[in-house]
Enzyme design. Structure first.
Site, PDB file in Angstrom:
ATOM      1  N   TYR A 126      64.314  78.615  53.685  1.00 11.84           N
ATOM      2  CA  TYR A 126      63.324  78.888  52.626  1.00 11.84           C
ATOM      3  C   TYR A 126      62.070  79.512  53.234  1.00 11.84           C
ATOM      4  CZ  TYR A 126      64.943  76.723  48.230  1.00 11.84           C
ATOM      5  OH  TYR A 126      65.565  76.437  47.056  1.00 11.84           O
ATOM      6  N   ARG A 158      56.060  91.629  52.525  1.00 11.10           N
ATOM      7  CA  ARG A 158      56.191  92.606  51.444  1.00 11.10           C
ATOM      8  C   ARG A 158      54.992  92.506  50.491  1.00 11.10           C
ATOM      9  NH1 ARG A 158      59.011  94.752  46.864  1.00 11.10           N
ATOM     10  NH2 ARG A 158      57.180  95.747  45.973  1.00 11.10           N
ATOM     11  N   ASP A 173      51.708  95.330  49.678  1.00 15.57           N
ATOM     12  CA  ASP A 173      51.182  95.691  48.355  1.00 15.57           C
ATOM     13  C   ASP A 173      49.663  95.522  48.317  1.00 15.57           C
ATOM     14  OD1 ASP A 173      53.707  96.221  47.389  1.00 15.57           O
ATOM     15  OD2 ASP A 173      53.974  94.245  46.479  1.00 15.57           O
ATOM     16  N   MET A 216      46.692  98.345  47.707  1.00 14.71           N
ATOM     17  CA  MET A 216      45.704  98.300  46.617  1.00 14.71           C
ATOM     18  C   MET A 216      44.290  98.408  47.149  1.00 14.71           C
ATOM     19  SD  MET A 216      47.005  95.511  43.878  1.00 14.71           S
ATOM     20  CE  MET A 216      47.629  94.290  44.989  1.00 14.71           C
ATOM     21  N   PHE A 257      50.398  96.243  41.782  1.00 12.87           N
ATOM     22  CA  PHE A 257      49.726  94.961  41.505  1.00 12.87           C
ATOM     23  C   PHE A 257      50.659  93.995  40.782  1.00 12.87           C
ATOM     24  CE2 PHE A 257      47.633  97.375  37.837  1.00 12.87           C
ATOM     25  CZ  PHE A 257      48.232  96.670  36.812  1.00 12.87           C
ATOM     26  N   ASN A 261      61.527  70.491  51.657  1.00 15.54           N
ATOM     27  CA  ASN A 261      62.903  70.268  52.056  1.00 15.54           C
ATOM     28  C   ASN A 261      62.997  69.738  53.472  1.00 15.54           C
ATOM     29  OD1 ASN A 261      65.498  70.610  50.879  1.00 15.54           O
ATOM     30  ND2 ASN A 261      64.825  72.609  50.171  1.00 15.54           N
ATOM     31  N   ASP A 302      69.311  62.843  53.843  1.00 17.36           N
ATOM     32  CA  ASP A 302      69.332  64.167  53.207  1.00 17.36           C
ATOM     33  C   ASP A 302      68.762  64.019  51.806  1.00 17.36           C
ATOM     34  OD1 ASP A 302      69.837  66.854  52.576  1.00 17.36           O
ATOM     35  OD2 ASP A 302      71.662  66.861  53.773  1.00 17.36           O
ATOM     36  N   ASN A 316      71.221  71.820  46.626  1.00 16.78           N
ATOM     37  CA  ASN A 316      70.055  72.286  47.356  1.00 16.78           C
ATOM     38  C   ASN A 316      70.307  73.674  47.936  1.00 16.78           C
ATOM     39  OD1 ASN A 316      67.520  71.965  48.408  1.00 16.78           O
ATOM     40  ND2 ASN A 316      68.178  70.769  50.187  1.00 16.78           N
ATOM     41  N   SER A 322      70.316  76.223  45.152  1.00 17.61           N
ATOM     42  CA  SER A 322      68.944  76.576  44.762  1.00 17.61           C
ATOM     43  C   SER A 322      68.366  77.628  45.688  1.00 17.61           C
ATOM     44  CB  SER A 322      68.029  75.358  44.834  1.00 17.61           C
ATOM     45  OG  SER A 322      68.462  74.359  43.989  1.00 17.61           O
ATOM     46  N   THR A 363      66.983  81.346  44.528  1.00 14.19           N
ATOM     47  CA  THR A 363      65.668  81.892  44.852  1.00 14.19           C
ATOM     48  C   THR A 363      65.815  83.215  45.592  1.00 14.19           C
ATOM     49  OG1 THR A 363      64.844  79.649  45.058  1.00 14.19           O
ATOM     50  CG2 THR A 363      63.486  81.378  46.000  1.00 14.19           C
ATOM     51  N   THR A 376      64.686  76.916  41.023  1.00 12.45           N
ATOM     52  CA  THR A 376      63.537  76.053  41.230  1.00 12.45           C
ATOM     53  C   THR A 376      63.668  74.768  40.426  1.00 12.45           C
ATOM     54  OG1 THR A 376      62.248  78.053  41.507  1.00 12.45           O
ATOM     55  CG2 THR A 376      61.033  76.025  41.217  1.00 12.45           C
ATOM     56  N   THR A 427      65.933  72.479  42.129  1.00 14.41           N
ATOM     57  CA  THR A 427      65.247  71.890  43.276  1.00 14.41           C
ATOM     58  C   THR A 427      64.349  70.746  42.847  1.00 14.41           C
ATOM     59  OG1 THR A 427      65.216  74.019  44.370  1.00 14.41           O
ATOM     60  CG2 THR A 427      63.682  72.391  45.172  1.00 14.41           C
ATOM     61  N   THR A 479      65.701  62.434  44.882  1.00 16.24           N
ATOM     62  CA  THR A 479      65.661  61.988  46.276  1.00 16.24           C
ATOM     63  C   THR A 479      64.574  60.943  46.482  1.00 16.24           C
ATOM     64  OG1 THR A 479      66.332  64.209  46.891  1.00 16.24           O
ATOM     65  CG2 THR A 479      65.514  62.805  48.653  1.00 16.24           C
ATOM     66  N   HIS A 509      49.936  77.431  34.079  1.00 13.59           N
ATOM     67  CA  HIS A 509      48.909  76.564  34.639  1.00 13.59           C
ATOM     68  C   HIS A 509      49.479  75.454  35.517  1.00 13.59           C
ATOM     69  CE1 HIS A 509      44.944  75.637  35.608  1.00 13.59           C
ATOM     70  NE2 HIS A 509      45.352  74.387  35.635  1.00 13.59           N
ATOM     71  N   GLU A 568      52.027  75.651  37.139  1.00 18.88           N
ATOM     72  CA  GLU A 568      52.491  76.367  38.332  1.00 18.88           C
ATOM     73  C   GLU A 568      51.409  76.399  39.420  1.00 18.88           C
ATOM     74  OE1 GLU A 568      55.223  77.573  39.477  1.00 18.88           O
ATOM     75  OE2 GLU A 568      54.524  78.924  41.042  1.00 18.88           O
ATOM     76  N   TYR A 582      49.287  74.160  40.053  1.00 15.04           N
ATOM     77  CA  TYR A 582      49.295  72.868  40.745  1.00 15.04           C
ATOM     78  C   TYR A 582      50.587  72.649  41.514  1.00 15.04           C
ATOM     79  CZ  TYR A 582      44.940  72.180  38.534  1.00 15.04           C
ATOM     80  OH  TYR A 582      43.629  72.350  38.173  1.00 15.04           O
ATOM     81  N   SER A 619      46.610  66.296  53.825  1.00 11.18           N
ATOM     82  CA  SER A 619      46.422  64.855  53.964  1.00 11.18           C
ATOM     83  C   SER A 619      47.082  64.341  55.236  1.00 11.18           C
ATOM     84  CB  SER A 619      47.008  64.123  52.755  1.00 11.18           C
ATOM     85  OG  SER A 619      46.426  64.595  51.577  1.00 11.18           O
ATOM     86  N   SER A 636      43.393  56.131  46.129  1.00 12.88           N
ATOM     87  CA  SER A 636      42.700  57.067  45.245  1.00 12.88           C
ATOM     88  C   SER A 636      43.310  58.462  45.372  1.00 12.88           C
ATOM     89  CB  SER A 636      41.204  57.097  45.559  1.00 12.88           C
ATOM     90  OG  SER A 636      40.968  57.827  46.738  1.00 12.88           O
ATOM     91  N   THR A 646      40.419  66.485  41.828  1.00 12.87           N
ATOM     92  CA  THR A 646      40.441  67.368  42.996  1.00 12.87           C
ATOM     93  C   THR A 646      39.233  67.102  43.872  1.00 12.87           C
ATOM     94  OG1 THR A 646      41.415  68.953  41.468  1.00 12.87           O
ATOM     95  CG2 THR A 646      40.899  69.738  43.665  1.00 12.87           C
ATOM     96  N   LYS A 696      39.676  64.095  45.964  1.00 17.86           N
ATOM     97  CA  LYS A 696      40.477  64.353  47.164  1.00 17.86           C
ATOM     98  C   LYS A 696      39.631  64.920  48.289  1.00 17.86           C
ATOM     99  CE  LYS A 696      44.991  64.895  45.299  1.00 17.86           C
ATOM    100  NZ  LYS A 696      46.232  65.460  45.732  1.00 17.86           N
ATOM    101  N   HIS A 702      38.249  84.493  42.141  1.00 18.80           N
ATOM    102  CA  HIS A 702      38.394  83.055  41.923  1.00 18.80           C
ATOM    103  C   HIS A 702      39.808  82.573  42.242  1.00 18.80           C
ATOM    104  CE1 HIS A 702      38.898  79.178  40.123  1.00 18.80           C
ATOM    105  NE2 HIS A 702      39.780  79.682  39.267  1.00 18.80           N
ATOM    106  N   PHE A 703      40.820  83.217  41.665  1.00 20.08           N
ATOM    107  CA  PHE A 703      42.143  82.602  41.867  1.00 20.08           C
ATOM    108  C   PHE A 703      42.685  82.850  43.260  1.00 20.08           C
ATOM    109  CE2 PHE A 703      43.709  86.341  39.299  1.00 20.08           C
ATOM    110  CZ  PHE A 703      44.554  86.895  40.244  1.00 20.08           C
ATOM    111  N   HIS A 704      42.252  83.950  43.906  1.00 26.79           N
ATOM    112  CA  HIS A 704      42.628  84.078  45.314  1.00 26.79           C
ATOM    113  C   HIS A 704      41.915  83.025  46.158  1.00 26.79           C
ATOM    114  CE1 HIS A 704      44.243  88.033  44.089  1.00 26.79           C
ATOM    115  NE2 HIS A 704      45.033  87.887  45.132  1.00 26.79           N
TER     116      HIS A 704
END
Lengths: 677, 195, 105
Positions: free
Chosen positions: A61, A71, A75, A79, A102, A123, A134, A141, A144, A148, A200, A203, A210, A283, A285, A287, A298, A314, A358, A361, A418-420
Site C-alpha cells: 500500500y 504523480r 501535477d 500548476m 488540478f 495494515n 493478522d 485485505n 482491497s 485500490t 476502502t 478495508t 480485527t 467531510h 474523509e 478525518y 501520539s 482524553s 482537536t 489533542k 487552509h486545506f493544504h
C-alpha cells in the site's frame, strides 16, 4: 464493439499530454523491464503480490502511495509553474489541460496517495499493536489492495488513453454532466472513485473486525495503543461515510450514461443535492486522513519524549468525539450555496465545536513533551513541525467556519491554503513520520538520519513558502484554479509559492536519496534488536522484520505500553520454555484476479464497452461463487522453526548494542532497568 | 469442542460481525437513496407524479411476498442450524419462489411504466424512484443467487459450520432486504397512493 | 429434549414476529385504502407503523436484544440509526431550506 474508444483517444493532440503519457508508459515499462531483467518476477509473485501477510500488504500500500505521491506532486509543480508565469500571458498549459491537472492532483493526493498511505501504515502496525497474527480477513485485505490499485490504475491510464476530468476533484454538476463535460474524463474520475471506494469500504470493515475480535488477552479498550484507536475510528468513518461517495458517484454515472436527472439542469434535476451527498462523505474523509496521522504522532511523541502519553483517556475520548462530530459539519463546504441563516449558523457552530477535541489533542501532545527527555530524530521533527503548522491551519479553519467570513473567502486561494495547511502537516507529515518510525521494523534497518533531516527541512520550508502566500492572495481576492490572471500584485506571491514547490521537490528528491543511501548502508543502519527507538508498544516486541507469525506466543496484556512494561521488568527478551506450531493462511492469487477484473470493468464503463463490463461483472460473481466452495488453505509453521527464530532474535537483542555506534542515533538509554541478560 | 472447532467458531463469529458492519454500511447507502427520493419527489418536470403511477394491489402483493419470505428464510436458518437438511432446503426453496415472484412483479411494473413513457430518464422524480426501488430489487436478485449457491452447497455435502455461517449471513442479508422494503412501501408507495 | 424446546422457542419467536409484522403492515395499507386522515396525520401514522415494524424485525427476526446481543453489534446498529437521522434529517432540512428560498414557498 469498443464503445467510444477510437484511436483519437491517444494523446497525439498536444506535446505536453504526449510527454505525460510517455512518462507513464515508459515508467511502467521500466519497472516491468527491471523485474524481468533481474529475474525477480517469481520472487515478487510468491512473496509479495500474492501474499496475504498484513505486513507485506501494508508495505505494498505504501509503495502505491509513494508512486502516486510522485504523480500528484508533478501535477502540483506544473500548476505552480503555470500560475507563476501566467500574468497577462497564457503560460504554457492550455486551460483545458490546466483543469485536468488540478482535478487529477486533488483526486490522486486524497484518494490514491493519502488513503493508501494510511491504509498501509494501519495494515502494517495495527495487528501487531493489539497482539494479533493478522487482520480478521487476510484474503479480503489483499483484494482491497488490488481494488485500490485498480482505481489508481484508472487515473494513471487516463493520461494515456483519453483525458481526465476537468471538473475538479469534487466533480460538481451541472458542469460534470454530459451537457458540459461530454468526454470520458468525468467517467474516469467516477469509476476510479467507485472501484477504489469498494476496496476502502472492505478495508474499513476488516480493520474494525480485527480490533474488535482479535485483541490479545488482556488488551482491554482502555489499553489499546492510541494509533489503534485512531485506526479504529478512521475505519468506522470509512464504513459509514463511503456509501455517500458511492451514492453520489453512482447517481452522477446514471445521469451521464443512462440519461437520469439527478443533478442535471433540466428534467427536474437538482445539482445542489450532489454537493450535499458528496460532502457527507467528503467531510468525514478529512478525518479519515487525519486521525491515523494523529495516532502516529501520539506514538512518536510518547516514544521520543521517553514518557507515557499524557492524558491517554482524553486523547481516546477526543478521537471518538471527532469520529462522531465528523458527520455533522458537511454543510460548511457549501455555505455559499444559498441556504438560510439558520442552516448556515448551525453548521458553522458544529464546525467550531469539532475544533475543540482537536485542540485537546494538541495540548495532550505538548504536555507529553513537557519535561520529557526529547530526542529530536526525524520522526520527532515531523511531529513538532506538525504541532505548530497544523495549529495555524486549524485557526484558519475556525475562521472559515464563520459563514459570513466564508462568503468572502470561499473559492479563493485562502481556502486552498487552509486545506493544504490541514492535510499536509496533519496527514502527510504524519505519514512521513510513521514511514521513518516503522521503516526499521519493516526492513530491519533504519533510514539515514542525515538525508531524513534534509528532506524534512526542505518539505517544511517548501510548505510555508508554497502556502502562506496563498493565504495572502486569497484575502487579495485571487480565486482558486486560475489558469491565467491580469493582476500584477499577485505575481510575486505566486512566484514565491512556485519556489516553495521547488523546495518540496528537493524534499521529495531527498526522500528518494535517503532510501537509496539507507539501502546501500543497511549494514551500518541495521537494527538487530527489533526496538531501534526504545519504544513502548507491542509492534516492537518482535524481530525487525517481524516473522510471518508476528509473535511466537500471543502476549498477555496487563496495562498501557505493554512492551515498555516487559522491558522494565526485564522480561522482554526472555525465551519461552516451549513453543507451539502456528497455522497461517496461504498465499492467494485472488487479489490480482479481482483487481484486474475491477480495472477492466471500470475501463469498459468509462468507454461504454458494456458487453465487456458485463463480462467482468459475471466473472467476478462466478469467481466469488467458486471461492465459496474452496476450503481455506493454511500453512503450518513448525514449533522448531518458531523456536529457532525466537532464539536468534532474542539473543541478538540481548547482545547487540542498541545503537551500533551511529552518532546520529546516539542517545542515553532511558530504561530504568537494563533488559535481563 | 476441539481446537479446530473453536477456531472455526471464532472465524464464523468474525465473519458474522464483519457482515453486520457491511449491512450497516448498506443501510446508510439506502438512507441516502431515501433522502434523495424525498428531495426529488416533487421534481416531476410536468411528467407523471407519484399519485399516477403506483398500483395498490401490486404493492400489497409485493409486500406480502417479501414478508412471507422473511419468515420462511428464518425457518430455513433454524433448520440448518439444527442440521436438518431436508427442512432447510424446503424452506429455502419456498423463499426463492417468493423472492422470484417479487422480482417478476417488480420487473413487470418497471416495464409497464417505461412503456407508458415513465422511464427513469423522464424526470428527477422518476430517477430517484427507479434508483431506490431498483437498488432494492438488485439486493433481492443477489439474495436469490446467494440462495441458489446455498442450495448447491447443501446438495453437495452434509451441513457443516461453513454452511451454517453462509446461512447465518444470508439470513441477516435477507432481513435487511425486508426492512428496506418496509421503508419503501411506507415512504414511496403508500404516500403516493393516498389521495 | 432441550433441543426440541429450543427449536420450539426459535420457531415461536419467528411466528410472533411475523404476526406482529402482518398487523403492522395491514394497518398502513388499510389507512391508505380507506382515507379520511389529513396528510400530516397520515404521514405520521405510516411513519410510526414503519418504525415499530422495523423494531419488530430487528427484535424477532434479527434477534437483537439489549441484553444478549454483543455490545459491538449494538453500537454499530445504534450509530447507524444516529447517522440515518443526521443524514436523512440533514438532507431534508438543507434541501428543503434551499428549495424554500429559491421558490419562495
Amino acid at each position: 464493439m469498443f464503445g467510444r474508444l477510437t484511436e483519437e483517444a491517444l494523446p497525439f493532440y498536444s506535446e505536453i499530454a504526449m510527454a505525460g503519457a510517455a512518462v507513464t508508459v515508459l515508467g511502467g515499462l521500466f519497472v516491468v523491464a527491471i523485474v524481468l531483467w533481474t529475474g525477480s518476477l517469481g520472487y515478487l509473485w510468491r512473496n509479495w503480490l500474492t501474499s496475504v501477510d498484513h505486513k507485506r500488504i501494508g508495505i505494498m500500500y505504501v509503495v502505491v502511495a509513494l508512486v502516486m505521491l510522485l504523480r500528484g506532486f508533478i501535477d502540483a509543480l506544473m500548476m505552480r509553474a503555470q500560475q507563476a508565469m501566467a500574468m497577462n500571458s497564457p503560460g504554457y498549459l492550455p486551460p483545458e489541460h490546466f483543469d485536468q491537472i488540478f482535478s487529477s492532483h486533488g483526486t490522486i493526493m486524497i484518494l490514491f496517495m493519502a488513503m493508501p498511505f494510511l491504509t498501509g501504515l494501519i495494515n502494517f502496525v495495527m495487528p501487531m499493536q493489539i497482539g494479533a497474527r493478522d487482520v480478521a480477513f487476510p484474503r479480503l485485505n489483499l483484494i482491497s489492495l488490488y481494488l485500490t490499485a485498480a482505481g489508481a490504475g484508472l487515473v494513471l491510464i487516463s493520461l494515456v488513453i483519453g483525458k481526465f476530468s476537468t471538473a475538479g476533484w469534487t466533480g460538481y454538476p451541472p458542469f460534470s454532466e454530459n451537457e458540459f463535460s461530454p468526454g470520458v474524463g468525468v467517467d474516469y474520475w467516477i469509476w476510479a472513485l467507485v472501484v477504489s471506494g469498494v476496496g476502502t469500504t472492505i478495508t474499513g470493515i476488516n480493520f474494525i473486525t480485527t480490533v474488535v475480535k482479535r485483541r490479545a488477552p488482556g488488551m482491554t479498550w482502555m489499553r489499546l495503543p492510541l494509533f489503534t484507536w485512531t485506526a479504529l475510528c478512521a475505519s468506522i468513518l470509512i464504513v459509514f461515510a463511503f456509501p455517500a461517495l458511492t451514492v453520489a458517484g453512482g447517481m452522477l454515472a446514471l445521469d451521464r450514461s443512462a440519461g437520469f436527472h439527478f443533478f442535471t439542469n433540466d428534467g427536474g434535476g437538482n445539482p445542489m443535492n450532489f454537493a450535499n451527498i458528496l460532502w457527507m462523505w467528503g467531510h468525514p474523509e478529512v478525518y479519515i486522513l487525519i486521525l491515523p496521522a494523529f495516532g502516529v504522532f501520539s506514538e512518536i511523541v510518547a516514544t521520543f519524549s521517553s514518557k507515557r502519553l499524557f492524558a491517554y483517556k482524553s486523547l481516546v475520548f477526543a478521537t471518538v468525539v471527532i469520529a462522531v462530530l465528523a458527520f455533522t459539519t458537511w454543510l460548511h463546504h457549501f455555505f455559499t450555496m444559498g441556504a438560510g441563516a439558520s442552516v448556515n449558523t448551525a453548521f458553522g457552530i458544529t464546525t467550531m465545536i469539532i475544533a475543540v477535541p482537536t485542540g485537546v489533542k494538541i495540548f495532550d501532545w505538548l504536555m507529553t513533551m513537557y519535561r520529557g527527555r526529547i530526542r529530536y530524530q526525524t520522526p520527532m521533527l515531523w511531529t513538532t513541525a506538525f504541532l505548530v503548522t497544523f495549529t495555524i491551519g486549524g485557526v484558519s479553519g475556525v475562521l472559515l467556519a464563520v459563514p459570513a467570513v466564508d462568503y468572502t473567502l470561499h473559492n479563493t486561494t485562502f481556502l486552498v491554503a487552509h486545506f493544504h495547511n490541514m492535510v499536509i502537516p496533519g496527514a502527510l507529515f504524519g505519514f512521513f513520520a510513521g514511514y521513518t518510525y516503522w521503516f526499521p521494523k519493516a526492513f530491519g534497518f533504519r533510514l539515514d538520519e542525515r538525508w531524513g533531516k534534509r528532506a524534512f527541512w526542505l518539505w517544511l520550508v517548501g510548505f510555508y513558502l508554497a502556502f502562506m502566500p496563498l493565504y495572502a492572495l486569497g484575502t487579495m481576492g485571487m480565486v482558486r484554479r486560475l489558469q491565467h490572471y491580469d493582476n500584477p500584485d499577485w505575481q510575486p506571491y505566486l512566484i514565491v509559492a512556485a519556489i516553495g514547490a521547488v523546495s518540496v521537490l528537493l524534499g521529495i528528491a531527498s526522500l528518494a536519496v535517503q532510501l537509496w543511501v539507507s539501502i546501500r548502508d543497511r549494514e551500518r543502519l541495521a537494527d538487530k534488536t527489533g526496538d531501534p527507538w526504545n519504544a513502548r508498544t507491542l509492534e516492537w516486541y518482535s524481530s525487525s522484520p517481524p516473522p510471518a507469525w508476528n509473535f511466537a506466543r500471543v502476549p498477555k496484556i496487563e496495562g498501557l505500553d505493554p512492551f515498555w512494561r516487559l522491558k522494565e521488568r526485564g522480561e522482554a527478551y526472555r525465551e519461552d520454555e516451549s513453543y507451539d506450531s502456528i497455522s497461517l493462511p496461504r498465499n492467494s492469487p485472488d487479489g490480482v484476479v479481482y483487481g484486474a477484473l475491477a480495472f477492466l470493468f471500470g475501463f469498459s464503463m468509462v468507454w461504454h464497452i458494456y458487453w465487456l463490463a458485463l463480462l467482468c461483472l459475471l466473472s467476478i460473481v462466478a469467481h466469488l461463487i467458486a471461492s465459496s466452495f474452496r476450503r481455506p488453505v493454511e500453512q503450518v509453521i513448525s514449533a522448531d522453526e518458531i523456536a529457532r527464530h525466537d532464539h536468534e532474535w532474542k539473543t541478538a537483542a540481548r547482545t547487540a548494542s542498541r545503537y551500533d555506534g551511529d552518532p546520529l542515533c546516539d542517545y542515553r538509554p532511558v530504561l530504568r532497568k537494563v533488559p535481563a541478560q | 469442542m476441539s481446537q479446530v472447532d473453536i477456531q472455526q467458531h471464532e472465524e464464523n463469529e468474525e465473519r458474522a460481525y464483519g457482515f453486520w458492519l457491511f449491512l450497516m454500511s448498506d443501510a446508510i447507502l439506502f438512507s441516502l437513496l431515501f433522502a434523495t427520493y424525498a428531495v426529488m419527489v416533487t421534481a416531476t418536470d410536468d411528467g407523471p407524479t407519484r399519485s399516477e403511477i403506483f398500483g395498490y394491489w401490486r404493492t400489497v402483493a409485493n409486500t406480502a411476498l417479501l414478508l412471507c419470505s422473511s419468515l420462511t428464510m428464518g425457518l430455513a436458518s433454524i433448520a440448518i442450524r439444527e442440521f436438518d437438511k431436508t427442512t432447510g432446503l424446503r424452506w429455502i426453496f419456498v423463499t426463492m419462489i417468493l423472492a422470484f415472484g417479487f422480482l417478476v412483479l417488480e420487473i413487470q411494473e418497471f416495464a409497464g411504466l417505461v412503456a407508458q413513457g415513465a422511464g427513469p430518464d423522464r424526470s428527477g422524480f422518476l430517477s430517484g424512484y427507479y434508483t431506490l426501488v431498483g437498488t432494492h430489487g438488485a439486493h433481492v436478485t443477489i439474495g436469490l443467487i446467494w440462495m441458489a449457491v446455498l442450495c448447491l452447497h447443501l446438495a453437495l455435502r452434509p451441513i457443516d459450520p461453513i454452511i451454517q455461517s453462509i446461512t447465518e449471513r444470508l439470513t441477516m442479508f435477507w432481513h435487511l432486504v425486508g426492512i428496506v422494503w418496509i421503508g419503501i412501501y411506507s415512504m414511496v408507495y403508500l404516500p403516493g397512493l393516498y389521495q | 429434549m432441550t433441543d426440541l424446546r429450543q427449536h420450539q422457542r426459535d420457531v415461536r419467536t419467528y411466528l410472533i414476529g411475523f404476526g406482529l409484522a402482518v398487523v403492522l403492515t395491514v394497518i398502513p395499507f388499510v389507512i391508505t385504502a380507506t382515507g379520511g386522515l389529513s396528510r400530516t396525520w397520515f404521514d405520521l401514522a405510516i411513519l410510526f407503523a414503519a418504525i415499530v415494524q422495523v423494531l419488530v424485525h430487528l427484535r424477532y427476526f434479527l434477534h437483537i436484544d439489549l441484553r444478549h446481543t454483543p455490545r459491538e453489534n449494538l453500537l454499530a446498529l445504534g450509530f447507524t440509526g444516529l447517522l440515518m437521522v443526521i443524514m436523512i434529517g440533514g438532507t431534508l432540512w438543507i434541501m428543503g431550506n434551499l428549495a424554500a428560498r429559491m421558490m419562495g414557498t
